[in-house]
Design an enzyme around this catalytic site. Structure first.
Site, PDB file in Angstrom:
ATOM      1  N   ASP A  11       0.784  -0.880  -0.501  1.00  0.00           N
ATOM      2  CA  ASP A  11      -0.100   0.014   0.009  1.00  0.00           C
ATOM      3  C   ASP A  11       0.704   1.702  -0.311  1.00  0.00           C
ATOM      4  O   ASP A  11       2.017   1.507   0.315  1.00  0.00           O
ATOM      5  CB  ASP A  11      -0.954  -0.497   0.917  1.00  0.00           C
ATOM      6  CG  ASP A  11      -1.873   1.141   1.310  1.00  0.00           C
ATOM      7  OD1 ASP A  11      -2.208   1.565   0.242  1.00  0.00           O
ATOM      8  OD2 ASP A  11      -1.720   1.602   2.543  1.00  0.00           O
ATOM      9  N   ASP A  13      -0.069   5.102   1.181  1.00  0.00           N
ATOM     10  CA  ASP A  13      -0.651   6.362   2.067  1.00  0.00           C
ATOM     11  C   ASP A  13      -0.369   5.246   3.988  1.00  0.00           C
ATOM     12  O   ASP A  13      -1.306   4.618   3.556  1.00  0.00           O
ATOM     13  CB  ASP A  13      -1.589   7.100   1.792  1.00  0.00           C
ATOM     14  CG  ASP A  13      -0.943   7.463   0.717  1.00  0.00           C
ATOM     15  OD1 ASP A  13      -0.395   8.516   0.631  1.00  0.00           O
ATOM     16  OD2 ASP A  13      -1.955   7.228  -0.556  1.00  0.00           O
TER      17      ASP A  13
END
Length: 232
Positions: A11, A13
C-alpha cells in the site's frame, strides 16, 4: 506462516509514506468551503476513495456533483506534497528490490500516488495499481490480484503490506500473506493480518535474486516492537 516470498505488494499512504498532513490540509480546506469543517475528521475516512468520502459527507449531491467535488480535492492533493515523507525503513527496502519484485496497490489515483512518491524521494515502481486501474476498491482483492498478474507471480507466494483493515482483508482475499503496519490503526484493529509491526523499519528482510525472506524478531511479541504473529 510463510516467510519466503517471490514478490511484495505494498500500500502507499500510511505504509510507504506519511501524507497525512498534506491530505488533512487539502480536505480541511474543502470541508471549510462546504461548511462542514467542525464535523469533519479525516481519520474516519483516510484510505477511502474521494468520491466515497464526498458521498458520505454530502449525500444530497448527485453523482456528477460528487465527482466534481472529489476532483477538486484530488487536484489539491496532487499539488501539495511538501509535508509528505517516507516512513521508517521504506527507502532502504525499495532501494534493495528490483523492479520485477515489488508493486504498489493503492486506493489513491495514479497521478497523486506518483506525486507523493516523488515528494517523499521514493522510486515510482514499474507496477503501480491505483484506483484508476480497478473497478472495485479494497477490501475487494482486485487490486492485489492485478498487481500479482502484472508482476507475473502467484498471489499465494507474495507478501502484502498495508496499514488498514480493508487493505489487509483485500490481500487475504487475494491469497497473499499479510503484514500490517500500524499507522492510524492499533494492533487489535489489524488483528486479521498474519503479522503486525509498528512500521517497515521494524522488519528485517533478506533479499536475493530469487526470493524475499522475512525475518521476524523473536522478542517482545506482545508489543509493537519488531513484529507480532497474530494468527497461526
Amino acid at each position: 506462516m510463510r516467510t519466503t516470498f517471490s514478490a511484495i505488494a505494498l500500500d502507499l499512504d500510511g505504509t510507504l509514506v506519511d501524507s497525512y498532513a498534506d491530505a488533512e490540509a487539502c480536505w480541511g480546506t474543502w470541508a471549510a468551503s462546504k461548511g462542514i469543517a467542525a464535523a469533519f475528521d479525516l481519520a474516519q475516512h483516510y484510505g477511502r476513495r474521494r468520491t466515497d468520502i464526498v458521498r458520505s459527507l454530502l449525500p444530497h449531491l448527485g453523482e456528477p456533483e460528487i465527482a466534481a467535488e472529489a476532483e477538486a480535492v484530488r487536484l489539491a492533493e496532487r499539488d501539495r506534497t511538501g509535508n509528505t515523507v517516507a516512513l521508517p525503513g521504506v527507502a532502504a527496502l525499495l532501494e534493495a528490490l528490483s523492479d520485477d519484485r515489488w508493486a504498489i496497490v493503492t486506493s489513491n489515483d495514479t497521478e497523486v500516488a506518483t506525486a507523493r512518491l516523488r515528494g517523499a524521494g521514493l522510486p515510482v515502481p514499474r507496477v503501480l495499481v491505483s484506483a484508476d486501474d480497478v473497478r472495485h476498491a479494497k477490501p475487494h482483492p482486485e487490486g492485489f490480484l492485478l498487481a500479482a498478474g502484472l508482476l507475473g507471480v502467484d498471489p499465494a507466494g507474495a507478501l502484502a503490506v498495508d496499514d488498514s483493515p480493508s487493505g489487509i482483508r483485500a490481500a487475504r482475499a487475494a491469497g497473499m500473506t499479510t503484514l500490517a503496519v500500524m499507522f492510524r490503526h492499533d494492533g487489535a484493529t489489524l488483528a486479521e493480518a498474519d503479522l503486525i509491526a509498528e512500521d517497515l523499519g521494524r522488519i528485517e528482510f533478506e533479499i536475493n535474486d530469487h526470493s524475499l525472506v522475512l525475518r521476524t524478531p523473536g522478542a517482545d511479541r506482545g508489543t509493537p516492537y519488531g513484529a507480532q504473529h497474530s494468527r497461526g
